[in-house]
Design a protein around this motif. Structure first.
Motif, PDB file in Angstrom:
ATOM      1  N   SER A  42       0.850  -1.192   0.000  1.00 37.81           N
ATOM      2  CA  SER A  42       0.000   0.000   0.000  1.00 37.81           C
ATOM      3  C   SER A  42       0.882   1.236   0.000  1.00 37.81           C
ATOM      4  CB  SER A  42      -0.906   0.020   1.237  1.00 37.81           C
ATOM      5  OG  SER A  42      -1.797  -1.076   1.234  1.00 37.81           O
ATOM      6  N   PHE A  43       0.656   2.119  -0.962  1.00 38.38           N
ATOM      7  CA  PHE A  43       1.386   3.381  -0.973  1.00 38.38           C
ATOM      8  C   PHE A  43       1.117   4.159   0.312  1.00 38.38           C
ATOM      9  CE2 PHE A  43       1.456   3.146  -5.776  1.00 38.38           C
ATOM     10  CZ  PHE A  43       2.834   3.185  -5.902  1.00 38.38           C
ATOM     11  N   ARG A  44       2.015   5.044   0.654  1.00 38.08           N
ATOM     12  CA  ARG A  44       1.839   5.928   1.816  1.00 38.08           C
ATOM     13  C   ARG A  44       0.484   6.627   1.744  1.00 38.08           C
ATOM     14  NH1 ARG A  44       6.743   9.582   1.780  1.00 38.08           N
ATOM     15  NH2 ARG A  44       7.699   7.604   1.185  1.00 38.08           N
ATOM     16  N   GLY A  45      -0.160   6.718   2.909  1.00 43.24           N
ATOM     17  CA  GLY A  45      -1.479   7.338   2.966  1.00 43.24           C
ATOM     18  C   GLY A  45      -2.603   6.415   2.561  1.00 43.24           C
ATOM     19  N   HIS A  46      -2.286   5.191   2.157  1.00 42.67           N
ATOM     20  CA  HIS A  46      -3.282   4.222   1.720  1.00 42.67           C
ATOM     21  C   HIS A  46      -3.257   2.997   2.640  1.00 42.67           C
ATOM     22  CE1 HIS A  46      -2.639   6.625  -1.925  1.00 42.67           C
ATOM     23  NE2 HIS A  46      -3.775   6.146  -2.410  1.00 42.67           N
ATOM     24  N   GLY A  47      -4.415   2.369   2.808  1.00 44.14           N
ATOM     25  CA  GLY A  47      -4.470   1.136   3.580  1.00 44.14           C
ATOM     26  C   GLY A  47      -3.902   1.307   4.969  1.00 44.14           C
ATOM     27  N   ARG A  48      -3.039   0.348   5.362  1.00 42.14           N
ATOM     28  CA  ARG A  48      -2.424   0.397   6.691  1.00 42.14           C
ATOM     29  C   ARG A  48      -1.007   0.971   6.658  1.00 42.14           C
ATOM     30  NH1 ARG A  48      -5.731  -4.070   6.756  1.00 42.14           N
ATOM     31  NH2 ARG A  48      -4.164  -5.364   5.705  1.00 42.14           N
ATOM     32  N   SER A  49      -0.612   1.576   5.559  1.00 41.66           N
ATOM     33  CA  SER A  49       0.687   2.244   5.512  1.00 41.66           C
ATOM     34  C   SER A  49       0.612   3.592   6.212  1.00 41.66           C
ATOM     35  CB  SER A  49       1.137   2.444   4.059  1.00 41.66           C
ATOM     36  OG  SER A  49       1.429   1.203   3.454  1.00 41.66           O
ATOM     37  N   GLY A  50       1.765   4.084   6.653  1.00 43.07           N
ATOM     38  CA  GLY A  50       1.807   5.375   7.319  1.00 43.07           C
ATOM     39  C   GLY A  50       1.891   6.517   6.324  1.00 43.07           C
ATOM     40  N   GLY A  51       2.075   7.712   6.847  1.00 43.97           N
ATOM     41  CA  GLY A  51       2.274   8.880   6.005  1.00 43.97           C
ATOM     42  C   GLY A  51       1.019   9.350   5.304  1.00 43.97           C
ATOM     43  N   ARG A  52       1.211  10.249   4.364  1.00 37.65           N
ATOM     44  CA  ARG A  52       0.118  10.801   3.564  1.00 37.65           C
ATOM     45  C   ARG A  52       0.476  10.711   2.093  1.00 37.65           C
ATOM     46  NH1 ARG A  52      -3.588  13.969   6.476  1.00 37.65           N
ATOM     47  NH2 ARG A  52      -3.028  14.215   8.690  1.00 37.65           N
ATOM     48  N   SER A  53      -0.538  10.522   1.278  1.00 38.00           N
ATOM     49  CA  SER A  53      -0.314  10.402  -0.159  1.00 38.00           C
ATOM     50  C   SER A  53       0.164  11.722  -0.748  1.00 38.00           C
ATOM     51  CB  SER A  53      -1.610   9.982  -0.861  1.00 38.00           C
ATOM     52  OG  SER A  53      -1.453  10.008  -2.263  1.00 38.00           O
ATOM     53  N   THR A  54       1.197  11.651  -1.571  1.00 37.11           N
ATOM     54  CA  THR A  54       1.644  12.810  -2.342  1.00 37.11           C
ATOM     55  C   THR A  54       1.272  12.637  -3.815  1.00 37.11           C
ATOM     56  OG1 THR A  54       3.854  11.871  -2.689  1.00 37.11           O
ATOM     57  CG2 THR A  54       3.539  13.268  -0.747  1.00 37.11           C
ATOM     58  N   VAL A  55       0.381  11.695  -4.090  1.00 36.05           N
ATOM     59  CA  VAL A  55      -0.236  11.492  -5.403  1.00 36.05           C
ATOM     60  C   VAL A  55       0.822  11.294  -6.498  1.00 36.05           C
ATOM     61  CG1 VAL A  55      -2.177  12.220  -6.855  1.00 36.05           C
ATOM     62  CG2 VAL A  55      -2.002  13.094  -4.536  1.00 36.05           C
ATOM     63  N   GLY A  56       1.838  10.489  -6.201  1.00 38.80           N
ATOM     64  CA  GLY A  56       2.797  10.111  -7.228  1.00 38.80           C
ATOM     65  C   GLY A  56       4.190  10.671  -7.067  1.00 38.80           C
ATOM     66  N   ASP A  57       4.420  11.559  -6.105  1.00 38.42           N
ATOM     67  CA  ASP A  57       5.743  12.153  -5.921  1.00 38.42           C
ATOM     68  C   ASP A  57       6.633  11.255  -5.071  1.00 38.42           C
ATOM     69  OD1 ASP A  57       7.954  13.763  -5.624  1.00 38.42           O
ATOM     70  OD2 ASP A  57       6.962  15.266  -4.375  1.00 38.42           O
ATOM     71  N   ARG A  58       6.484  11.308  -3.750  1.00 37.39           N
ATOM     72  CA  ARG A  58       7.358  10.540  -2.866  1.00 37.39           C
ATOM     73  C   ARG A  58       7.011   9.047  -2.840  1.00 37.39           C
ATOM     74  NH1 ARG A  58      10.131  14.213   0.540  1.00 37.39           N
ATOM     75  NH2 ARG A  58      10.192  12.793   2.322  1.00 37.39           N
ATOM     76  N   GLU A  59       5.951   8.677  -3.522  1.00 44.97           N
ATOM     77  CA  GLU A  59       5.589   7.263  -3.638  1.00 44.97           C
ATOM     78  C   GLU A  59       6.677   6.444  -4.324  1.00 44.97           C
ATOM     79  OE1 GLU A  59       1.840   9.194  -2.585  1.00 44.97           O
ATOM     80  OE2 GLU A  59       3.500   9.719  -3.909  1.00 44.97           O
ATOM     81  N   VAL A  60       7.557   7.116  -5.066  1.00 46.26           N
ATOM     82  CA  VAL A  60       8.666   6.400  -5.686  1.00 46.26           C
ATOM     83  C   VAL A  60       9.548   5.739  -4.621  1.00 46.26           C
ATOM     84  CG1 VAL A  60      10.279   8.341  -5.792  1.00 46.26           C
ATOM     85  CG2 VAL A  60      10.394   6.563  -7.534  1.00 46.26           C
ATOM     86  N   LEU A  61       9.607   6.332  -3.423  1.00 42.28           N
ATOM     87  CA  LEU A  61      10.381   5.745  -2.329  1.00 42.28           C
ATOM     88  C   LEU A  61       9.703   4.486  -1.789  1.00 42.28           C
ATOM     89  CD1 LEU A  61      11.280   9.013  -0.379  1.00 42.28           C
ATOM     90  CD2 LEU A  61      12.630   7.847  -2.134  1.00 42.28           C
ATOM     91  N   ASP A  62       8.375   4.458  -1.797  1.00 38.12           N
ATOM     92  CA  ASP A  62       7.639   3.269  -1.363  1.00 38.12           C
ATOM     93  C   ASP A  62       7.922   2.101  -2.305  1.00 38.12           C
ATOM     94  OD1 ASP A  62       6.615   5.314   0.198  1.00 38.12           O
ATOM     95  OD2 ASP A  62       4.625   5.268  -0.724  1.00 38.12           O
ATOM     96  N   LEU A  63       7.889   2.397  -3.609  1.00 39.59           N
ATOM     97  CA  LEU A  63       8.158   1.360  -4.601  1.00 39.59           C
ATOM     98  C   LEU A  63       9.591   0.857  -4.482  1.00 39.59           C
ATOM     99  CD1 LEU A  63       7.286  -0.311  -7.043  1.00 39.59           C
ATOM    100  CD2 LEU A  63       7.901   1.630  -8.500  1.00 39.59           C
ATOM    101  N   ALA A  64      10.530   1.764  -4.264  1.00 40.29           N
ATOM    102  CA  ALA A  64      11.931   1.356  -4.121  1.00 40.29           C
ATOM    103  C   ALA A  64      12.109   0.403  -2.951  1.00 40.29           C
ATOM    104  CB  ALA A  64      12.820   2.578  -3.956  1.00 40.29           C
ATOM    105  N   ALA A  65      11.398   0.654  -1.844  1.00 47.55           N
ATOM    106  CA  ALA A  65      11.488  -0.229  -0.682  1.00 47.55           C
ATOM    107  C   ALA A  65      10.931  -1.612  -1.008  1.00 47.55           C
ATOM    108  CB  ALA A  65      10.743   0.382   0.498  1.00 47.55           C
ATOM    109  N   ALA A  66       9.845  -1.675  -1.770  1.00 44.06           N
ATOM    110  CA  ALA A  66       9.255  -2.964  -2.125  1.00 44.06           C
ATOM    111  C   ALA A  66      10.157  -3.748  -3.073  1.00 44.06           C
ATOM    112  CB  ALA A  66       7.876  -2.747  -2.758  1.00 44.06           C
TER     113      ALA A  66
END
Length: 326
Positions: free
Chosen positions: A98-122
């Motif tokens: 789940s991207f940040r701000g979604h589901g049980r993940s922390g943070g807030r959605s930046t609608v495609g900006d910092r989500e690249v860091l979430d994908l890198a972790a996965a």
């Protein structure tokens, strides 16, 4: 860029006999906890040989991994994401998150900006589990994220940066993202072991930011930019949205595409997509240059994971697992 359902999506005929999933909480380079689920490849499980074929297929070093990036308002446990994971798992190991701000993940959605860091972790988690070939598959907002991730995280050394060892991923920051370098540690713009993808699949992605040319995108911008819209996002769609504007504006999908090569790139788009018309995938394909991307325009398909039936998902998985590495 929403994964809000456009109606009932097709049911799945995938067998229920599967190896157990593995759940984890990943920590991104900027400190956001991200929920993730790993599912081993199911190919061969339940075979007449007592599962020996499945055990061989499930060996991570011999099995590609597909990392699924959902659309805006989606999450790892949404039915359309779970269905895609089940289909993909017939051909590869699968990580959903789940991207940040979604589901049980922390943070807030930046609608495609910092989500690249979430994908890198996965992606890095897939390699930590032993997978030597990792393919990213993103839908809608996730489709834009996999494009930008493929451009920024590379397996090769980047000019001006020395590799520290085998398996490291160099992070390049082109064009308008260059001034992020000044705060690289805080934003995680640093080398992360194994965070690059070997191939990229982008489904129903936009070509450019701030697109408001369709009614669904105008509604999405209201959800993202207005306080009342963010309340609807939080309580109606379980999505917590950041209030800050992008600063700087991240690399656009169309600007990211030329930087993905030599990794293989597949673009998939429906001709009935109510969010992004066909000029978006065609613009992305043109930006990739001759031979830089394969484009599938799907007749009768709507938007993102909710509109992708099992047959299309199987074709995507076949492409992802058969495409030779760069």
């Amino acid at each position: 860029m929403s994964s809000v359902s456009e109606g009932r999506f097709p049911g799945s005929s995938v067998p229920l006999l599967t190896p157990p999933p593995r759940c984890a909480t990943l920590l991104t380079d900027d400190g956001v906890p991200v929920e993730a689920v790993y599912e081993p490849c199911t190919a061969g499980f339940g075979a007449p040989d007592g599962g020996a074929a499945g055990a061989l297929q499930a060996t991570p070093a011999r099995t590609p991994a597909i990392v699924v990036a959902h659309g805006f308002t989606g999450s790892a446990d949404r039915p359309a994401v779970r269905r895609a994971a089940r289909v993909f798992a017939q051909r590869a190991a699968v990580i959903t998150f789940s991207f940040r701000g979604h589901g049980r993940s922390g943070g807030r959605s930046t609608v495609g900006d910092r989500e690249v860091l979430d994908l890198a972790a996965a992606v890095a988690w897939a390699r930590e589990l032993g997978h030597t070939r990792v393919v990213t598959v993103g839908f809608s907002m996730g489709g834009s994220v996999v494009l930008r991730h493929g451009a920024l995280y590379t397996a090769d050394p980047v000019a001006g940066r020395a590799e520290s060892g085998a398996g490291d991923t160099a992070v390049r920051v082109p064009g308008r993202e260059a001034r992020r370098e000044g705060r690289g540690e805080r934003e995680g713009r640093t080398r992360r072991t194994g965070a690059h993808s070997d191939a990229v699949v982008s489904v129903s992605a936009p070509a450019r930011w701030y697109y408001r040319g369709t009614a669904p995108m105008r509604r999405l911008h209201w959800v993202v930019t207005r306080p009342s819209g963010r309340l609807v996002g939080r309580y109606g769609f379980r999505t917590r949205i950041a209030t800050e504007d992008w600063d700087p504006v991240p690399l656009s999908p169309v600007a990211a595409v030329p930087l993905i090569a030599p990794a293989p790139l597949l673009l998939v788009h429906g001709d009935r997509d109510p969010y992004f018309p066909l000029d978006h995938p065609r613009m992305l394909a043109d930006a990739a240059g001759p031979g830089g991307a394969e484009l599938w325009l799907e007749r009768g398909m709507g938007h993102a994971e909710n509109a992708a039936d099992d047959a299309l998902l199987a074709r995507i998985a076949d492409w992802a697992t058969a495409t030779p590495p760069a």
